[in-house]
Motif scaffolding. Sequence first.
Motif, PDB file in Angstrom:
ATOM      1  N   ALA A 255     -33.895 -47.324  30.064  1.00  0.00           N
ATOM      2  CA  ALA A 255     -33.972 -48.559  30.881  1.00  0.00           C
ATOM      3  C   ALA A 255     -33.911 -48.660  31.948  1.00  0.00           C
ATOM      4  CB  ALA A 255     -33.008 -49.637  30.082  1.00  0.00           C
ATOM      5  N   ILE A 256     -33.107 -47.853  32.669  1.00  0.00           N
ATOM      6  CA  ILE A 256     -32.985 -47.402  34.091  1.00  0.00           C
ATOM      7  C   ILE A 256     -34.199 -46.860  34.643  1.00  0.00           C
ATOM      8  CG2 ILE A 256     -31.524 -46.338  35.963  1.00  0.00           C
ATOM      9  CD1 ILE A 256     -30.077 -48.590  34.644  1.00  0.00           C
ATOM     10  N   TRP A 257     -34.805 -45.666  33.880  1.00  0.00           N
ATOM     11  CA  TRP A 257     -36.037 -45.128  34.465  1.00  0.00           C
ATOM     12  C   TRP A 257     -37.094 -46.495  34.515  1.00  0.00           C
ATOM     13  CZ3 TRP A 257     -40.165 -43.675  31.111  1.00  0.00           C
ATOM     14  CH2 TRP A 257     -40.991 -42.956  31.714  1.00  0.00           C
ATOM     15  N   LEU A 258     -37.440 -47.139  33.490  1.00  0.00           N
ATOM     16  CA  LEU A 258     -38.181 -48.051  33.610  1.00  0.00           C
ATOM     17  C   LEU A 258     -38.284 -49.006  34.770  1.00  0.00           C
ATOM     18  CD1 LEU A 258     -38.818 -49.155  29.989  1.00  0.00           C
ATOM     19  CD2 LEU A 258     -40.384 -47.707  31.408  1.00  0.00           C
ATOM     20  N   LEU A 259     -36.926 -49.359  35.094  1.00  0.00           N
ATOM     21  CA  LEU A 259     -36.617 -50.245  36.453  1.00  0.00           C
ATOM     22  C   LEU A 259     -37.074 -49.714  37.443  1.00  0.00           C
ATOM     23  CD1 LEU A 259     -33.143 -51.770  35.328  1.00  0.00           C
ATOM     24  CD2 LEU A 259     -35.516 -53.013  35.515  1.00  0.00           C
ATOM     25  N   THR A 260     -36.863 -48.343  37.730  1.00  0.00           N
ATOM     26  CA  THR A 260     -37.288 -47.551  39.017  1.00  0.00           C
ATOM     27  C   THR A 260     -38.733 -47.280  39.106  1.00  0.00           C
ATOM     28  OG1 THR A 260     -36.947 -45.561  38.028  1.00  0.00           O
ATOM     29  CG2 THR A 260     -35.107 -46.369  39.084  1.00  0.00           C
ATOM     30  N   PHE A 261     -39.607 -47.775  38.422  1.00  0.00           N
ATOM     31  CA  PHE A 261     -40.967 -47.898  38.625  1.00  0.00           C
ATOM     32  C   PHE A 261     -41.387 -48.867  39.638  1.00  0.00           C
ATOM     33  CE2 PHE A 261     -41.416 -45.099  35.011  1.00  0.00           C
ATOM     34  CZ  PHE A 261     -42.380 -44.436  35.226  1.00  0.00           C
ATOM     35  N   LEU A 276     -26.202 -43.103  41.399  1.00  0.00           N
ATOM     36  CA  LEU A 276     -26.164 -41.627  41.274  1.00  0.00           C
ATOM     37  C   LEU A 276     -25.193 -40.847  40.723  1.00  0.00           C
ATOM     38  CD1 LEU A 276     -28.195 -41.341  44.638  1.00  0.00           C
ATOM     39  CD2 LEU A 276     -29.311 -41.008  42.232  1.00  0.00           C
ATOM     40  N   PRO A 277     -24.009 -41.100  40.982  1.00  0.00           N
ATOM     41  CA  PRO A 277     -22.833 -40.427  40.261  1.00  0.00           C
ATOM     42  C   PRO A 277     -22.920 -40.385  39.042  1.00  0.00           C
ATOM     43  CG  PRO A 277     -22.025 -41.469  42.371  1.00  0.00           C
ATOM     44  CD  PRO A 277     -23.480 -42.072  41.879  1.00  0.00           C
ATOM     45  N   SER A 278     -23.107 -41.523  38.296  1.00  0.00           N
ATOM     46  CA  SER A 278     -22.997 -41.472  36.916  1.00  0.00           C
ATOM     47  C   SER A 278     -24.223 -40.822  36.151  1.00  0.00           C
ATOM     48  CB  SER A 278     -22.998 -43.133  36.635  1.00  0.00           C
ATOM     49  OG  SER A 278     -21.869 -43.851  36.859  1.00  0.00           O
ATOM     50  N   LEU A 279     -25.331 -40.876  36.898  1.00  0.00           N
ATOM     51  CA  LEU A 279     -26.486 -40.163  36.327  1.00  0.00           C
ATOM     52  C   LEU A 279     -26.301 -38.760  36.326  1.00  0.00           C
ATOM     53  CD1 LEU A 279     -29.474 -42.502  37.797  1.00  0.00           C
ATOM     54  CD2 LEU A 279     -28.735 -42.143  35.483  1.00  0.00           C
ATOM     55  N   VAL A 280     -25.696 -38.221  37.430  1.00  0.00           N
ATOM     56  CA  VAL A 280     -25.525 -36.805  37.661  1.00  0.00           C
ATOM     57  C   VAL A 280     -24.453 -36.209  36.402  1.00  0.00           C
ATOM     58  CG1 VAL A 280     -24.410 -34.800  39.102  1.00  0.00           C
ATOM     59  CG2 VAL A 280     -26.068 -36.739  40.025  1.00  0.00           C
ATOM     60  N   ASP A 281     -23.641 -37.293  36.343  1.00  0.00           N
ATOM     61  CA  ASP A 281     -22.490 -36.862  35.277  1.00  0.00           C
ATOM     62  C   ASP A 281     -22.942 -36.678  33.939  1.00  0.00           C
ATOM     63  OD1 ASP A 281     -19.477 -36.364  34.682  1.00  0.00           O
ATOM     64  OD2 ASP A 281     -19.636 -38.217  33.601  1.00  0.00           O
ATOM     65  N   VAL A 294     -34.968 -37.607  31.034  1.00  0.00           N
ATOM     66  CA  VAL A 294     -35.011 -38.979  31.548  1.00  0.00           C
ATOM     67  C   VAL A 294     -34.250 -39.088  32.911  1.00  0.00           C
ATOM     68  CG1 VAL A 294     -33.279 -40.106  30.313  1.00  0.00           C
ATOM     69  CG2 VAL A 294     -35.257 -41.366  30.900  1.00  0.00           C
ATOM     70  N   VAL A 295     -33.142 -38.601  33.121  1.00  0.00           N
ATOM     71  CA  VAL A 295     -32.335 -38.627  34.392  1.00  0.00           C
ATOM     72  C   VAL A 295     -33.259 -37.949  35.444  1.00  0.00           C
ATOM     73  CG1 VAL A 295     -30.241 -37.876  35.532  1.00  0.00           C
ATOM     74  CG2 VAL A 295     -30.086 -38.625  33.077  1.00  0.00           C
ATOM     75  N   ASN A 301     -38.676 -40.867  40.672  1.00  0.00           N
ATOM     76  CA  ASN A 301     -38.828 -42.136  40.682  1.00  0.00           C
ATOM     77  C   ASN A 301     -38.297 -42.447  41.836  1.00  0.00           C
ATOM     78  OD1 ASN A 301     -40.836 -42.585  38.887  1.00  0.00           O
ATOM     79  ND2 ASN A 301     -39.665 -44.129  37.664  1.00  0.00           N
ATOM     80  N   LEU A 302     -36.978 -42.150  42.233  1.00  0.00           N
ATOM     81  CA  LEU A 302     -36.067 -42.644  43.352  1.00  0.00           C
ATOM     82  C   LEU A 302     -36.565 -42.105  44.570  1.00  0.00           C
ATOM     83  CD1 LEU A 302     -32.605 -43.023  41.873  1.00  0.00           C
ATOM     84  CD2 LEU A 302     -34.090 -44.891  42.268  1.00  0.00           C
TER      85      LEU A 302
END
Length: 470
Positions: A255-261, A276-281, A294-295, A301-302
């Motif tokens: 869901a986060i990935w789709l938002l970043t389009f 970002l810290p949560s995604l890396v973790d 997906v991360v 995308n970012l």
Amino acid sequence: MLSAQSIVVPSSSDICPSSAIAREDLIKDVTLSIISHPYLDDLLEKIRHEPIPWQDYERAGLITEDERVMVEHIENKSPEEITSIISEHGIHYAGLYLELMQNLARVDAVQKVLVLVHDMLNDHDERIFLFHEASVGRPDFPFGPFHKQVFAKHLALRINDEFIGIQASKILTLLICSTSHRDIDIGDFFRWMTFQLQSRNAPVTELNIQILDALFHIPAYRKAFWQTPHAVDSLVAILKRGNNNPQKVYEITFAIWLLTFDDEIAAQLNRKHDVLPSLVDIAKHAVKEKVIRVVVAIFKNLIERAPRANLSAMLVVKVLPFAEHLSTRKWSDQEIVEDIEFVKTQLQENFQSLTTFEAYAAEVETGKLEWTPPHQSDNFWRQNAGRLNDQDYHLLRLLTRLMSSSNNPTVLAIACHDLGQYVKYTSSDGRKRLQEVGAKQRIMELMTHQDPEVRYHALSATQKYFSMSS
């Protein structure tokens, strides 16, 4: 891009489907986005076997005789029998279910109709188009009847039933995603979704994330969700809570990935929500390759859509060494190899061009303060203290805010230290600015903090403040 073999991807042009696109193409993405959960399956099965007194409802004038006969003809039939009935009378049953959803108010009856709709569509997503065909000449159909049942609970009008809210939302989503003509207030729907994402019932939040995964295939809906008050806050809160179930982690990151389009979302997501810290973790601890994929795709995308907003922040949370580590591993899909290489290369190039002050500013922006060299260098502060005044004292205000918002003793100690250095090298002007932004009072309060390092640096900053002449 990520492979469609393991996840749903937006159309190649990443645009909203148009009327020129075949119906099969419109539904394809959502058929891959399976909105399902054992919790919902159990509710469906329980309600399916509950008897409904349709004849009593006919006598009470709640349904017509024809409606009763049609319902009783298909109720409790096998999938094969349902297929036979729908193949001959499908559009009539779609019209029947729409009318019943529009007119019925009794909880048990609405529940049973939603089960009948489920059984009609189960393994036959293409039948969703029968609801569109049955709605010709009815401006409020096909969305209105399901929208009404979703919000009956939300607005506390008459129905207080979790199943109705979930199942009506699911069907409404399938209807929305199967046409380019969407006469519906998606803002209302997203406000409802925001409420659902805050549920203490984990299956409810998980089902609603799946619904978002489907709706976010529509580009305009990403922005609409972003603009819904507290919506992204609720979604990110689930991301940060973590989950031991790889599929659930995958669905939230998807869901986060789709938002970043969306370019605006890509530019502001980390600044506003510190994801970002949560995604890396998540990626570091992922046991499934698709979660890492997906991360990494989010990182790509970012960078592609908002490099100035994200590259420095990624360096601060050490995405570069993580990407370098990922590049040494073997992957089953060439696309993740390409995405990792892209992220690594972009971060390496940015790292080489990043000045010391830019690195410092990026660290302050993220709020993840560590005892990196700039903090401890007198030469750094001699050259750069005045730059905390730039952009209406942006960094100065951020450091002040960290002293009030953070519970991390290291962050508090470094913030006090930096503000002490700032006032030391900006003299009386620095004293004035610290007082104006509220830093002076907070530093003095931290002189009694329970952590000795915080107390030390708060005391040191206070001494520097008072040693400067007025």
